[in-house]
Design a protein around this motif. Structure first.
Motif, PDB file in Angstrom:
ATOM      1  N   VAL A   1      24.140  13.308   2.956  1.00  0.00           N
ATOM      2  CA  VAL A   1      25.305  12.622   3.527  1.00  0.00           C
ATOM      3  C   VAL A   1      26.516  13.549   3.501  1.00  0.00           C
ATOM      4  O   VAL A   1      26.880  14.072   2.446  1.00  0.00           O
ATOM      5  CB  VAL A   1      25.617  11.329   2.746  1.00  0.00           C
ATOM      6  CG1 VAL A   1      26.632  10.491   3.502  1.00  0.00           C
ATOM      7  CG2 VAL A   1      24.355  10.538   2.478  1.00  0.00           C
TER       8      VAL A   1
ATOM      9  N   VAL B   1      23.154  12.297   7.475  1.00  0.00           N
ATOM     10  CA  VAL B   1      24.003  11.142   7.790  1.00  0.00           C
ATOM     11  C   VAL B   1      25.454  11.607   7.761  1.00  0.00           C
ATOM     12  O   VAL B   1      25.900  12.224   6.794  1.00  0.00           O
ATOM     13  CB  VAL B   1      23.795   9.995   6.770  1.00  0.00           C
ATOM     14  CG1 VAL B   1      24.758   8.845   7.057  1.00  0.00           C
ATOM     15  CG2 VAL B   1      22.360   9.515   6.797  1.00  0.00           C
TER      16      VAL B   1
ATOM     17  N   GLY C   1      26.197   6.688   2.579  1.00  0.00           N
ATOM     18  CA  GLY C   1      25.063   7.097   3.400  1.00  0.00           C
ATOM     19  C   GLY C   1      23.835   6.256   3.119  1.00  0.00           C
ATOM     20  O   GLY C   1      23.082   5.902   4.022  1.00  0.00           O
TER      21      GLY C   1
END
Ligand SMILES: [Zn+2]
Length: 309
Positions: free
Chosen positions: A174, A217, A269
């Motif tokens: 993330v 992400v 995330g």
């Protein structure tokens, strides 16, 4: 000199055969590429030999049949905060810091050497219309180019090492969707931002996560990852860039600023990829601490390979 030809080939993992020139020993190992050719999973489409400030290099354009792994279940999640003092801080959604890559400040330390080299070059007879540059200028200019090149390569290498380690060892990575163009406009940050090459980091993660079957992400850049307390969720109204430690007035949490942000990103995330394991669900505990290890041959097919020593 630039020359392309489809009959360039590798004799083994350290030798390149070039038409008319013959066999050349490569400085860097081309083992990975050679193996691909040997197995028939790769094909050299073109090879370009070039010279840049006294170094010869050959770059290959290669077609590789890559087996894309099945997308993994999001078990190992890491949130990455990209910073200036610490380049990359990674944390798990459980609140454990698992990665720390210090900013080596290649550029800052090299800057002094660069300024010195440039001063020398500026006193010499450089290229002007109608006037050929002096030999002494060429020599000093070579030195300037070398410092630029060293910085560029060292920076690139560190980004490659970090992104490969992340893409291989984690299922979900993330990151913040950074507004790099906006940050470069802020001059006090500009030098460090380009130094750390933040955009390149995200770009590499983008394709490497595809290679290794992990997922990237991007969290909305307006999500206050730095201002939110990772313990109680209180959002601070203001947080200065100078505050290196996050201190929560509500629950009393005291944590490194980057680690706090990384934990928030990891959770954010994880919430976004709620397939199977939801937030705080069945997530593998205590991950091993990652030490960014070198993969010298990892990037051999995409970065130029040096020939000659
Ligand atoms: Zn708190």
């Amino acid at each position: 000199m630039d020359r392309c030809g489809s009959w360039d080939r590798l004799s083994d993992s350290h030798h390149l055969r070039v038409a008319r020139i013959g066999e050349i020993k490569t400085y860097e190992s081309t083992r990975k590429l050679y193996r691909h050719l040997d197995r028939g999973t790769g094909k050299i489409v073109a090879a370009t030999v070039s010279e840049h400030s006294g170094k010869w290099r050959v770059s290959f354009t290669v077609e590789v049949a890559r087996q894309v792994p099945v997308t993994r279940t999001p078990e190992r999640v890491i949130g990455i905060d990209v910073g200036v003092v610490t380049l990359y801080t990674g944390a798990s959604p459980e609140g454990e810091q698992v990665l720390e890559v210090a900013n080596p400040r290649h550029f800052v330390t090299a800057e002094k050497r660069l300024a010195h080299a440039q001063r020398i070059a500026s006193r010499r007879q450089g290229p002007k219309p109608g006037v050929a540059p002096s030999k002494r200028w060429k020599k000093s200019n070579c030195r300037v180019q070398k410092i630029h090149r060293d910085v560029r390569n060292a920076r690139k290498n560190l980004i490659h090492e970090t992104t490969t380690t992340l893409a291989k060892n984690y299922d979900v990575i993330v990151v913040e969707d950074l507004n790099i163009a906006g940050m470069v406009k802020n001059h006090s940050l500009a030098k460090h931002v380009s130094d750390a090459a933040w955009g390149e980091f995200a770009r590499q993660l983008e394709y490497k996560t595809k290679w290794y079957g992990s997922a990237l992400v991007r969290v909305d850049r307006f999500y206050p990852s730095s201002k939110t307390c990772s313990h109680c969720g209180t959002v601070k109204a203001t947080l200065s860039l100078d505050d290196r430690v996050y201190h929560c007035g509500t629950c009393g949490l005291t944590l490194g600023r980057d680690a706090n942000a990384a934990i928030n990103l990891a959770r954010q995330g994880l919430a976004g990829t709620s397939s199977g394991t939801g937030r705080g669900g069945e997530v593998r505990p205590a991950q091993q601490k990652l030490v960014a290890t070198a993969h010298p041959d990892e990037a051999s097919t995409e970065t130029p390979t040096f020939v000659g020593a």
